[in-house]
Design an enzyme around this catalytic site. Structure first.
Site, PDB file in Angstrom:
ATOM      1  N   HIS A 162      11.543 -13.302  17.136  1.00 37.97           N
ATOM      2  CA  HIS A 162      10.409 -14.218  16.991  1.00 37.97           C
ATOM      3  C   HIS A 162       9.098 -13.452  16.769  1.00 37.97           C
ATOM      4  CE1 HIS A 162      12.866 -17.646  18.463  1.00 37.97           C
ATOM      5  NE2 HIS A 162      13.394 -16.726  19.268  1.00 37.97           N
ATOM      6  N   SER A 185      -5.666   1.163  -3.321  1.00 40.07           N
ATOM      7  CA  SER A 185      -6.820   0.280  -3.446  1.00 40.07           C
ATOM      8  C   SER A 185      -7.843   0.878  -4.405  1.00 40.07           C
ATOM      9  CB  SER A 185      -7.469   0.069  -2.077  1.00 40.07           C
ATOM     10  OG  SER A 185      -8.682  -0.656  -2.197  1.00 40.07           O
ATOM     11  N   LYS A 197      -6.421   4.457   0.993  1.00 41.19           N
ATOM     12  CA  LYS A 197      -5.465   3.418   1.364  1.00 41.19           C
ATOM     13  C   LYS A 197      -4.181   3.580   0.549  1.00 41.19           C
ATOM     14  CE  LYS A 197      -5.463  -1.529   2.464  1.00 41.19           C
ATOM     15  NZ  LYS A 197      -4.087  -1.854   2.083  1.00 41.19           N
ATOM     16  N   GLU A 205       7.007  -4.238  -1.818  1.00 46.32           N
ATOM     17  CA  GLU A 205       6.416  -5.433  -2.418  1.00 46.32           C
ATOM     18  C   GLU A 205       7.092  -5.768  -3.739  1.00 46.32           C
ATOM     19  OE1 GLU A 205       2.020  -4.406  -0.516  1.00 46.32           O
ATOM     20  OE2 GLU A 205       2.376  -4.188  -2.672  1.00 46.32           O
TER      21      GLU A 205
END
Length: 481
Positions: free
Chosen positions: A202, A332, A338, A345
């Site tokens: 969960h 980025s 970053k 993805e």
């Protein structure tokens, strides 16, 4: 009687402007440097829709089908051997991709795939005519319908090529990549079998397991999906060839269906057989539905694995940060330094696309009205699209992400040492309610689990240390019964 001989010449027509080609509807101008004929040109006029072209691997498979048909027709005396050899020679050029520039048609065409079949017939005929010194477009001595399409209909040759290309793409392109990804996951699971971490259910802290156990779960999910895909693809071995227009076999000689299936099996090295019921083979596309469902079955665990990895790698300082993924490119355009989980993805997007493709395939397959399913191009295009992006995506995911992934062992140990859910190990000794009270005290007063346990008075330090050993809480490692 003499017959034309093949004079080898490079692929291509050295001509400019337009030439006249003809079909049963009359004449039409065709680019003079292309091998296709009238029916292909009409399709380009009437179906210039979007930018989705028929997948080239389909044409390569069609070359196998046309070669097999010609050789069978010659063996049965329906076609002179020289003509069959000429067709087979050009069909080999089709299969190896040498004629790819001459297959321009769009997915959005007649649902039977007739124009694609005729595109292949016309290209083979005109290239064959060129090789024997004839006049391109004359349909002599090779006719696209009478010779290249002998004993066939688009209605049986297109689904035959569909099955051949889908099986070959699955076995040669996708399955090897899934096997390599699975092997890498299993290797990582073995390497990290004894590294304890905190489980999460969960999205909340749970009892511990090992990193290896978690990764073994991913690998097994992928293995199970691959097993299901292997089972599903076997239905593709049944070929519609010989059913001709509606399944009766009109204009195909007795035994043609078995003979061409056997010839295709020889040419491909796969155990293709003739479909036992051609009416089912033409009016339905259940084998393609099963193959697409197998691809969907792969997409589901791949989506989970990629999402789990990017969750576990979130951070690097303000997320979970348990995994350290390879840094492949800047993440980025505005935030210096970053780095993002881009391979994860990409694989999530690929899996999502495959799920959508399968929905399209399922609905299209339901449109097999009466004696023919006329949604074949979209079914074929979606299945091959899924195979290609899954294969490429899994390769990149393995090479650029999974293989280079490492562990943040300090973060893993920090989470284990700070977890309140280790309290579960106290339940057999003091009972659920007392263990729950200790957990609530630890969380509410920001105490370590041991401090909260000692404060409760339910057990002493040595007993706590004996009971709460994370490595003793992870079972025997395999997840088996």
């Amino acid at each position: 009687m003499t017959h034309p001989t093949i004079t080898p010449c490079p692929v291509g027509i050295q001509a400019t402007g337009m030439r006249q080609e003809r079909d049963s509807m009359g004449q039409i101008a065709v680019p003079a440097d292309k091998y296709w004929g009238a029916q292909t040109q009409r399709s380009l006029v009437h179906f210039s829709i979007g930018t989705d072209h028929m997948p080239l691997p389909l044409y390569h498979a069609y070359g196998i089908v046309k070669k097999a048909a010609a050789l069978v027709n010659a063996a049965e005396g329906r076609m002179p051997q020289w003509k069959a050899d000429l067709i087979a020679h050009v069909a080999d050029e089709v299969s190896t991709g040498e004629l790819d520039a001459h297959f321009p048609l769009y997915v959005w065409q007649t649902g039977s795939g007739t124009q694609t079949n005729m595109n292949v017939n016309e290209v083979i005929a005109n290239r064959g005519i060129q090789l024997v010194g004839g006049t391109i477009g004359s349909q002599t001595p090779i006719h696209p319908n009478d010779d290249v399409n002998m004993g066939q209909s688009s209605n049986d040759s297109f689904p035959t090529a569909m099955h051949v290309v889908t099986l070959l793409e699955l076995e040669d392109r996708l399955i090897p990549e899934i096997e390599q990804l699975s092997a890498t996951l299993h290797r990582k699971a073995h390497e990290w079998q004894a590294v304890v971490k905190i489980g999460r259910t969960h999205l909340q802290d749970a009892v511990p397991l090992t990193v290896g156990q978690e990764w073994s779960g991913w690998a097994t999910l992928l293995d199970d999906a691959l097993k299901n895909l292997r089972h599903a693809k076997d239905a593709l071995l049944e070929l519609a060839a010989g059913g001709t227009a509606v399944g009766t076999g009109l204009n195909a000689p007795q035994g043609f269906s078995k003979a061409i299936a056997a010839r295709i099996a020889t040419l491909t090295g796969r155990p293709f057989i003739t479909a036992p019921n051609k009416f089912a083979a033409l009016s339905g596309l259940d084998a393609m539905v099963r193959a697409s469902a197998g691809l969907r079955g792969l997409a589901v665990p791949l989506l989970k694995i990629a999402n789990d990895m990017r969750w576990l790698a979130s951070g690097p300082r303000c997320g979970l940060g348990e995994l350290i993924l390879p840094e492949n490119e800047p993440g980025s355009s505005i935030m210096p330094g970053k780095v993002n989980p881009t391979q994860c993805e990409a694989l999530v997007m690929i899996a999502t696309q495959v799920l959508g493709n399968d929905t399209t395939v399922g609905f299209a397959a339901s449109q097999g009205q009466l004696d023919l399913n006329v949604m074949r191009p979209i079914i074929l295009a979606n299945c091959l699209h899924s195979i290609r992006i899954l294969a490429d995506g899994c390769k990149n995911f393995r090479v650029f992400s999974v293989e280079g992934t490492t562990l943040n062992r300090d973060k893993l140990a920090h989470y284990v040492n700070g977890s309140v859910m280790l309290v579960t190990a106290l339940t057999p000794e003091i009972g659920y309610d007392k263990a729950a009270a200790i957990a609530h005290t630890a969380m509410q007063e920001n105490l370590s689990l041991k401090d909260a346990a000692l404060k409760s008075g339910y057990l002493d330090g040595p007993t706590f240390d004996r009971l709460v050993n994370p490595l003793d809480m992870v079972g025997h490692g395999t997840g088996g019964a």
